[in-house]
Design a protein around this motif. Structure first.
Motif, PDB file in Angstrom:
ATOM      1  N   THR A  27       0.849  -1.182   0.000  1.00 53.00           N
ATOM      2  CA  THR A  27       0.000   0.000   0.000  1.00 53.00           C
ATOM      3  C   THR A  27       0.887   1.234   0.000  1.00 53.00           C
ATOM      4  N   LYS A  28       0.721   2.061  -1.009  1.00 51.57           N
ATOM      5  CA  LYS A  28       1.533   3.266  -1.126  1.00 51.57           C
ATOM      6  C   LYS A  28       1.088   4.275  -0.079  1.00 51.57           C
ATOM      7  N   GLN A  29       2.052   4.860   0.618  1.00 51.36           N
ATOM      8  CA  GLN A  29       1.775   5.839   1.652  1.00 51.36           C
ATOM      9  C   GLN A  29       2.385   7.169   1.259  1.00 51.36           C
ATOM     10  N   GLU A  30       1.569   8.218   1.289  1.00 50.80           N
ATOM     11  CA  GLU A  30       2.055   9.561   0.977  1.00 50.80           C
ATOM     12  C   GLU A  30       1.840  10.471   2.182  1.00 50.80           C
ATOM     13  N   PRO A  31       2.904  11.072   2.719  1.00 52.47           N
ATOM     14  CA  PRO A  31       4.300  10.858   2.339  1.00 52.47           C
ATOM     15  C   PRO A  31       4.771   9.475   2.776  1.00 52.47           C
ATOM     16  N   ALA A  32       5.901   9.047   2.261  1.00 49.85           N
ATOM     17  CA  ALA A  32       6.409   7.702   2.533  1.00 49.85           C
ATOM     18  C   ALA A  32       6.656   7.514   4.025  1.00 49.85           C
ATOM     19  N   LEU A  33       6.369   6.299   4.497  1.00 49.81           N
ATOM     20  CA  LEU A  33       6.598   5.966   5.908  1.00 49.81           C
ATOM     21  C   LEU A  33       8.084   6.001   6.232  1.00 49.81           C
ATOM     22  N   HIS A  34       8.426   6.612   7.353  1.00 50.99           N
ATOM     23  CA  HIS A  34       9.795   6.483   7.831  1.00 50.99           C
ATOM     24  C   HIS A  34       9.835   6.135   9.321  1.00 50.99           C
ATOM     25  N   ARG A  35       8.667   6.248  10.006  1.00 54.46           N
ATOM     26  CA  ARG A  35       8.605   5.814  11.404  1.00 54.46           C
ATOM     27  C   ARG A  35       7.254   5.157  11.647  1.00 54.46           C
ATOM     28  N   VAL A  36       7.294   3.952  12.227  1.00 49.43           N
ATOM     29  CA  VAL A  36       6.085   3.171  12.478  1.00 49.43           C
ATOM     30  C   VAL A  36       5.967   2.901  13.969  1.00 49.43           C
ATOM     31  N   GLY A  37       4.745   2.988  14.496  1.00 52.20           N
ATOM     32  CA  GLY A  37       4.467   2.655  15.883  1.00 52.20           C
ATOM     33  C   GLY A  37       3.810   1.294  15.995  1.00 52.20           C
ATOM     34  N   VAL A  38       4.259   0.506  16.980  1.00 54.50           N
ATOM     35  CA  VAL A  38       3.702  -0.832  17.222  1.00 54.50           C
ATOM     36  C   VAL A  38       2.977  -0.793  18.564  1.00 54.50           C
ATOM     37  N   PHE A  39       1.703  -1.177  18.576  1.00 55.72           N
ATOM     38  CA  PHE A  39       0.894  -1.170  19.798  1.00 55.72           C
ATOM     39  C   PHE A  39       0.380  -2.576  20.075  1.00 55.72           C
ATOM     40  N   LEU A  40       0.782  -3.117  21.225  1.00 54.44           N
ATOM     41  CA  LEU A  40       0.373  -4.461  21.637  1.00 54.44           C
ATOM     42  C   LEU A  40      -0.598  -4.351  22.797  1.00 54.44           C
ATOM     43  N   ASP A  41      -1.805  -4.837  22.589  1.00 55.59           N
ATOM     44  CA  ASP A  41      -2.806  -4.951  23.656  1.00 55.59           C
ATOM     45  C   ASP A  41      -2.928  -6.436  23.981  1.00 55.59           C
ATOM     46  N   HIS A  42      -2.176  -6.863  25.001  1.00 59.82           N
ATOM     47  CA  HIS A  42      -2.058  -8.301  25.269  1.00 59.82           C
ATOM     48  C   HIS A  42      -3.400  -8.906  25.678  1.00 59.82           C
ATOM     49  N   GLU A  43      -4.164  -8.197  26.528  1.00 63.74           N
ATOM     50  CA  GLU A  43      -5.440  -8.756  26.978  1.00 63.74           C
ATOM     51  C   GLU A  43      -6.424  -8.890  25.813  1.00 63.74           C
ATOM     52  N   ALA A  44      -6.449  -7.895  24.930  1.00 66.77           N
ATOM     53  CA  ALA A  44      -7.361  -7.956  23.779  1.00 66.77           C
ATOM     54  C   ALA A  44      -6.844  -8.888  22.694  1.00 66.77           C
ATOM     55  N   GLY A  45      -5.551  -9.246  22.735  1.00 76.23           N
ATOM     56  CA  GLY A  45      -4.978 -10.111  21.713  1.00 76.23           C
ATOM     57  C   GLY A  45      -4.833  -9.422  20.377  1.00 76.23           C
ATOM     58  N   ASP A  46      -4.549  -8.101  20.399  1.00 78.45           N
ATOM     59  CA  ASP A  46      -4.415  -7.322  19.159  1.00 78.45           C
ATOM     60  C   ASP A  46      -3.021  -6.716  19.056  1.00 78.45           C
ATOM     61  N   ILE A  47      -2.503  -6.690  17.821  1.00 84.07           N
ATOM     62  CA  ILE A  47      -1.253  -6.000  17.518  1.00 84.07           C
ATOM     63  C   ILE A  47      -1.558  -5.032  16.378  1.00 84.07           C
ATOM     64  N   SER A  48      -1.453  -3.735  16.657  1.00 85.26           N
ATOM     65  CA  SER A  48      -1.797  -2.719  15.675  1.00 85.26           C
ATOM     66  C   SER A  48      -0.569  -1.911  15.307  1.00 85.26           C
ATOM     67  N   PHE A  49      -0.574  -1.429  14.066  1.00 85.20           N
ATOM     68  CA  PHE A  49       0.530  -0.635  13.545  1.00 85.20           C
ATOM     69  C   PHE A  49      -0.012   0.725  13.089  1.00 85.20           C
ATOM     70  N   TYR A  50       0.755   1.773  13.401  1.00 85.07           N
ATOM     71  CA  TYR A  50       0.344   3.134  13.089  1.00 85.07           C
ATOM     72  C   TYR A  50       1.516   3.896  12.482  1.00 85.07           C
ATOM     73  N   SER A  51       1.166   4.916  11.710  1.00 84.25           N
ATOM     74  CA  SER A  51       2.183   5.875  11.298  1.00 84.25           C
ATOM     75  C   SER A  51       2.494   6.738  12.510  1.00 84.25           C
ATOM     76  N   ALA A  52       3.760   6.728  12.941  1.00 83.78           N
ATOM     77  CA  ALA A  52       4.128   7.488  14.126  1.00 83.78           C
ATOM     78  C   ALA A  52       4.136   8.987  13.875  1.00 83.78           C
ATOM     79  N   VAL A  53       4.001   9.385  12.610  1.00 81.77           N
ATOM     80  CA  VAL A  53       4.009  10.812  12.277  1.00 81.77           C
ATOM     81  C   VAL A  53       2.645  11.440  12.532  1.00 81.77           C
ATOM     82  N   ASP A  54       1.590  10.814  12.012  1.00 81.79           N
ATOM     83  CA  ASP A  54       0.258  11.394  12.146  1.00 81.79           C
ATOM     84  C   ASP A  54      -0.747  10.475  12.837  1.00 81.79           C
TER      85      ASP A  54
END
Length: 475
Positions: free
Chosen positions: A412-439
């Motif tokens: 998936t093309k991202q504009e502007p290009a990704l250069h920093r990604v955030g990883v969020f682990l919710d252990h109780e919910a069993g979810d791993i989510s990824f976000y653009s750390a910029v916005d």
């Protein structure tokens, strides 16, 4: 004779108390047997009389039964209530105050062995002195009580004011969060409207493309039938302007390029970055788990794949390094570090709670980040890096991002290009989510329930590098 008149005659001159087992000695003086024994010198020979100093032998001691009976009778008479102002032991006036025992005593008590080393004062002087001290103490205690009551009043006032402040603050919280809920609801509706508008526009374009293709297909079908009929016509009919149908057939072109449909409306929740920062944790790379070609610096927060692309297998596409690399067959023995893939784990072991960290790419080359089980270091096939083997990660570069899953997914093309990604682990919910750390834009979410232990996971393509930024807030 009254008991008071017998006081002196019935008192031992050694202990200054009533006789106890009185005995007479050769000179005729009487003493308590115990007092006399205690006054003897060691050796058991003759001893001087405590009153007249005349020598007397221990064998000359004779019990004085008459004196003992008289002393006992007098003692019984005095077993009643002691008159005020008299010593309960000697029935003498209380004229002195013993500083050591802190009580009034009589003159006979002062001469007894019990009080010989004690400090005495006349009872009237002690009364005046202690009365003055007690009055001063009373004044001091009264001042302290007034101060304590003043502090109590202040404490009650402060508690009342604090309760009011808490009430107001609770109301402010409710009002502010109500506004925030309203704002988020409006934002949600706005994004849903944008998504609906994009859906309508895309459907309209799809319908136009479908209609255009349908028209092209219909025209081609008609030309095919016309060409077929023309080719089967008799000689003279076939030669009636055959070039017209040929020209129209040549000009009939399928001028269409299929378009890969993507969702352009990004899920970008206001304040998402700030909310994620609340769960930020410090993540450091576990160098003892790393592939030998990886090099580290910045106290285990920076890593680079030191191997050039020529030292790894070649691929047919930019994403081939992830999807096409085949390595030697997997071994069954337990390993302590990655031997085949350029990967490294984080030192953290997550067993519960919510955790967030960020990873920054230092170039445009591919890297993958996420979480994994602890037992995946023996993996030998990079195409298998997916939730199926215990790796939940996304891979990204300047070309875009994609989740590492079992089947091929276009980036998936991202504009502007990704250069920093955030990883969020919710252990109780069993979810791993990824976000653009910029916005704070959401990129992807995996579901990994029932996994007890998870560790940060990192993969780097040849010459790629990444850094884990230092934590400035959060946990």
């Amino acid at each position: 004779m009254e008991a008071e008149d017998l006081q002196e005659d019935l008192t031992c001159s050694i202990c200054l108390d009533y006789f106890e087992d009185p005995v007479s000695i050769e000179c005729g003086h009487n003493f308590c047997r115990g007092c006399l024994h205690r006054s003897w010198a060691p050796g058991g020979g003759a001893f001087p009389c405590p009153e007249c100093r005349q020598p007397s032998a221990p064998a000359a001691l004779r019990p004085n039964w008459a004196l003992a009976r008289l002393t006992e009778k007098t003692r019984r008479r005095r077993q009643g209530p002691v008159p005020p102002g008299l010593c309960g032991r000697h029935w003498e006036a209380l004229r002195l105050f013993c500083e050591d025992d802190q009580r009034p005593v009589c003159l006979v008590c002062r001469e007894s062995q019990e009080h010989q080393t004690h400090t005495m004062a006349p009872i009237d002087e002690a009364f005046a002195s202690y009365r003055e001290k007690l009055l001063e103490t009373q004044c001091s205690l009264t001042a302290k009580m007034k101060k304590a009551m003043h502090l109590q009043d202040m404490e009650v006032k402060n508690a009342t004011e604090w309760k009011e402040k808490m009430k107001n603050q609770r109301m402010r919280f409710g009002a502010e969060f109500a506004k925030l809920h309203h704002f988020l609801a409006e934002e949600e509706q706005l994004f849903l409207q944008r998504l609906s508008k994009e859906e309508e526009e895309t459907k309209k374009k799809q319908n136009e493309n479908t209609l255009k293709l349908h028209q092209t297909i219909t025209s081609l079908k008609q030309l095919i039938l016309e060409v077929g009929r023309k080719s089967q016509s008799p000689t003279l009919e076939l030669l009636q302007n055959p070039k017209d149908v040929l020209t129209r057939s040549e000009n009939q072109d399928v001028n269409y390029s299929p378009e890969v449909l993507t969702v352009k409306t990004v899920c970008k929740i206001p304040m998402m970055k700030e909310m994620l920062k609340r769960f930020q944790v410090a993540v450091n790379l576990a160098e003892d788990t790393a592939h030998p070609k990886l090099v580290f610096s910045q106290e285990g927060r920076y890593v680079k794949n030191g191997a050039s692309a020529s030292s790894w297998p070649l691929f047919s596409s930019a994403w081939g390094y992830v999807s096409g690399w085949r390595t030697p067959p997997k071994t069954t023995q337990s390993v302590e570090r990655f031997q085949h893939l350029p990967c490294v784990l984080g030192k953290n072991v997550f067993t519960s709670g919510k955790h967030y960290w960020e990873v920054e790419s230092r170039d445009s080359l591919e890297i993958a980040v996420g979480v994994c089980r602890e037992d995946i270091m023996g993996i030998v096939d990079s195409s298998k890096m997916s939730p199926h083997v215990g790796i939940w990660a996304i891979c990204w570069s300047s070309a875009g991002y994609r989740p590492l899953i079992s089947f091929s997914v276009s980036p998936t093309k991202q504009e502007p290009a990704l250069h920093r990604v955030g990883v969020f682990l919710d252990h109780e919910a069993g979810d791993i989510s990824f976000y653009s750390a910029v916005d704070g834009a959401h990129l992807h979410t995996f579901s990994c329930p029932h996994i007890s232990c998870l560790r940060p996971f990192f993969w780097l393509s040849p010459l790629a590098s990444l850094v884990i930024p230092a934590v400035t807030g959060g946990k």
